[in-house]
Enzyme design. Structure first.
Site, PDB file in Angstrom:
ATOM      1  N   GLU A 476      28.999  11.953  61.558  1.00  0.00           N
ATOM      2  CA  GLU A 476      29.229  10.514  61.731  1.00  0.00           C
ATOM      3  C   GLU A 476      30.707  10.189  61.776  1.00  0.00           C
ATOM      4  O   GLU A 476      31.303   9.805  60.756  1.00  0.00           O
ATOM      5  CB  GLU A 476      28.567   9.719  60.600  1.00  0.00           C
ATOM      6  CG  GLU A 476      27.071   9.767  60.638  1.00  0.00           C
ATOM      7  CD  GLU A 476      26.421   8.854  59.612  1.00  0.00           C
ATOM      8  OE1 GLU A 476      27.127   8.237  58.793  1.00  0.00           O
ATOM      9  OE2 GLU A 476      25.178   8.768  59.634  1.00  0.00           O
ATOM     10  N   GLU A 564      19.772  11.937  61.915  1.00  0.00           N
ATOM     11  CA  GLU A 564      19.714  11.428  60.539  1.00  0.00           C
ATOM     12  C   GLU A 564      19.243   9.982  60.560  1.00  0.00           C
ATOM     13  O   GLU A 564      19.711   9.180  61.374  1.00  0.00           O
ATOM     14  CB  GLU A 564      21.089  11.501  59.888  1.00  0.00           C
ATOM     15  CG  GLU A 564      21.060  11.127  58.419  1.00  0.00           C
ATOM     16  CD  GLU A 564      22.453  11.089  57.792  1.00  0.00           C
ATOM     17  OE1 GLU A 564      23.164  12.111  57.834  1.00  0.00           O
ATOM     18  OE2 GLU A 564      22.809  10.021  57.278  1.00  0.00           O
TER      19      GLU A 564
END
Ligand code: IDC
Length: 640
Positions: A476, A564
């Site tokens: 991320e 995710e």
């Protein structure tokens, strides 16, 4: 033989105490700003009560504080000040740091969300408890040192733009204990209860989250059962887990899955839960349990159904308005049969990317579904074969191995062994494995690029010939740009991997914690194959706005992989939003997008899939799972 059971009544009483009702009232005060409280142009702030319940004489309420910055300038610091009832305590909070002094709650940012960039928002959440329910008296926000009063003390000059329902709350006296449940004990020791585990109000509707418990202390096994619940008023069913649900004409029918159909002597099922709503506040739900063909109803009539095999039982009168239960064995849940024998990897082999989809070795569209470890350095105990095998049994075909890349989050090359072990276990089980370079606190993937180069050189050399390995090169990225930072990083790391492994799928992280896939779709990586892009969401925080980004990306032909996600909020904690999570799952299923749920640990946080009271590290049964774990295991099992 099942003992003949007598008539049965089950009324689920709900609390109607004033204190509780005000506790569930949803207040929304949205101030675009006016008079002496005018917020800067393009900035809005709100304090919303998104949930409330009562337990042991305490009121619990969940507040959500939002600041939206649609202005052209970043906000460099923020703070909320809110007055709470006497004696209020913070039970839990996320995405900010709350503290209480006197009656005043002050919320300060965490490092990562101190700046509210242009076109971004921050959302802080907390659960507060106090003797009294929350009513807005003073709510203010401080932006870059300047205070704006949102509500209270006469400083607000206009009415809130949002609806404030707090004052419309009815004021009935308490009649029943708030979470009371339970029908009478059936004569033979079989009992069931419906517990109200959560309730809130949204718009004009009242929502109730229920848990069904059937306890068999009789001397006979229950072979099959089903439950009918009547929802008064204009009702709806929004979400259920661990059973099949049909909702028709105001009646929700719950039938078991194969695994929880039979309830042996001295055992109980308690993992079934659902969320229903009504336009009326509900004081009691009527329900009826059918056990092995006999229905026990609230109206004292017993409707016996013909049983299948020996079909000797007489059918007694059925209520006129009741749907005829012809040939009336309670519907058998479709067994969760694996479509093929063999493991996922044996059946589907080497995967590749075609259009926006993953396809298997036969060129057929294929979807990966599974779980992610927590940071391997923190929870290495779940990096084991039995843990992965349990999830494969629930229906997972992939595990993600999360290696935080930041030294402050435990990175060290000595942890490579944890990846080697994880890939080994997945391979032995015929599961796919994602090797995740878990950028998070380090923000820009270039911060630790030298480590990433070493990591992917090593991993791709080792796994070049594995059919089941997928590389995820930056979990991320945040606080950095696609064009200038992430894309150049990705191109370099892809080259490093491709020097060894020519064709494995590579997942590339996207800006703003892997949310801005729309932006990436306008300038994707070219000249490479089998590249996918990470889309991450936490359903209690990310809803239509991120789905819209995903839709734009798909329209532009960008292959997405949800490597995710969580059902809770972006902190990995806070309440689950199963309604939004279900919307997400439908969206992903209908677009053949793969998904991996965070996280395989028993940490005391909502996103942990294992119950925090469970110390086992493998061979999990549903009872070992958290609320999130049960919900997601059910999603997997339904799709197995
Ligand atoms: C969270 C963990 C939590 C840990 C925190 C910081 O659940 O226990 O303390 O990281 O390392 C992500 C990240 C993922 C986060 C998760 C929840 O990829 O590492 O895990 N999250 O905050 N992105 C959005 C949410």
């Amino acid at each position: 033989m099942v003992a003949k059971l007598k008539k049965f009544r089950a009324l689920i009483a709900l609390a109607v105490a004033l204190i509780v009702i005000t506790g569930v009232a949803v207040s929304t005060n949205v101030f675009a700003g006016s008079g002496n409280t005018t917020l800067p142009d393009g900035v809005s702030a709100s304090v919303t009560q998104v949930g409330g319940w009562e337990s042991n004489g305490e009121n619990y309420y969940q507040l959500q504080l939002t600041i939206k910055n649609s202005s052209s300038k970043n906000i460099n610091s923020w703070e909320f000040n809110i007055d709470l009832p006497d004696g209020a305590k913070i039970n839990q909070d996320w995405c900010g740091k709350g503290s209480i002094e006197g009656n005043r709650l002050t919320v300060a940012p965490l490092d990562y969300n101190k700046t509210i960039y242009t076109n971004n928002e921050i959302v802080y959440g907390c659960i507060i408890s106090s003797k009294k329910a929350y009513t807005p008296t003073y709510e203010a926000v401080k932006l870059d040192g300047k205070t704006y009063v949102l509500c209270g003390k006469g400083e607000v000059t206009t009415e809130p733009a949002g609806t404030d329902t707090a004052e419309e709350v009815t004021t009935e006296a308490a009649t029943e204990a708030p979470t009371s449940s339970s029908g009478e004990t059936l004569p033979d020791g079989l009992t069931y209860s419906l517990n109200v585990t959560g309730r809130w109000q949204s718009g004009n509707d009242y929502f109730y989250q229920m848990q069904l418990v059937i306890d068999n202390k009789s001397n006979t096994t229950v072979n099959n059962w089903s439950l009918d619940i009547t929802i008064p008023g204009k009702g709806s069913f929004s979400q259920g887990w661990c059973a099949n649900y049909t909702y028709n004409n105001g009646i929700l029918n719950v039938t078991p899955f194969d695994y929880n159909k039979s309830i042996s002597v001295n055992s109980k099922i308690d993992n079934i839960g659902f969320i229903i709503s009504s336009d009326k506040e509900v004081k009691s739900f009527e329900s009826a349990l059918t056990v092995d063909g006999k229905k026990y109803e609230a109206d004292e009539k017993v409707t016996e159904a013909t049983t299948t095999a020996s079909s000797t039982e007489a059918t007694t009168e059925a209520k006129k308005d009741e749907p005829t239960q012809a040939p009336t064995e309670a519907p058998t849940a479709a067994p969760a049969v694996k479509p093929t024998t063999g493991t996922p990897v044996a059946n589907h082999g080497k995967l590749s990317v075609k259009g926006t989809s993953i396809v298997d070795k036969n060129g057929d569209k294929f979807q990966l579904r599974g779980v992610s470890t927590h940071g391997l350095a923190w929870f290495p105990q779940y990096d084991n074969k039995d843990a992965f095998a349990s999830w494969e049994d629930f229906g997972a075909n992939v595990v993600r191995l999360a290696m935080y890349s930041d030294k402050n989050a435990g990175f060290s090359t000595s942890n490579y062994q944890l990846i080697y072990d994880g890939v080994d276990y997945a391979t032995q089980l015929g599961m796919y494995a994602i090797i995740d370079w878990h950028i998070l606190g380090d923000g820009n993937p270039n911060t630790n690029k030298a480590d990433a180069v070493n990591f992917f050189k090593t991993m791709s050399a080792k796994y070049a010939n594995y059919d089941n390995v997928i590389y995820e090169i930056c979990n991320e990225p945040n606080g950095c740009s696609w064009n200038n930072d992430i894309k150049p990083y990705a191109e370099d790391i892809i080259d490093i991997i491709r020097a060894n492994d020519k064709d494995a799928i590579i997942i590339v992280g996207t800006p703003t914690w892997s949310q801005d896939v729309d932006e990436v779709s306008r300038n994707p990586i070219t000249g490479e194959s089998n590249i996918m892009y990470a889309l991450h969401f936490y359903a209690a925080t990310h809803t239509d706005n991120i789905r819209n980004k995903a839709q734009t990306a798909l329209n532009n032909g960008l292959p997405l992989f949800v490597s995710e996600f969580g059902m809770c909020d972006a902190s990995g904690n806070g309440g689950n939003n199963f309604t939004e999570a279900s919307k997400w799952i439908s969206f992903l299923d209908s677009n053949n997008i793969s998904y991996v749920c965070w996280n395989l640990s028993n940490k005391a946080e909502t996103s942990a899939l294992i119950s925090s009271s469970c110390n086992k590290t493998g061979n999990f049964t549903l009872n070992d799972l958290s609320e999130s774990g049960k919900w997601f295991a059910n999603i997997l099992t339904e799709r197995k």
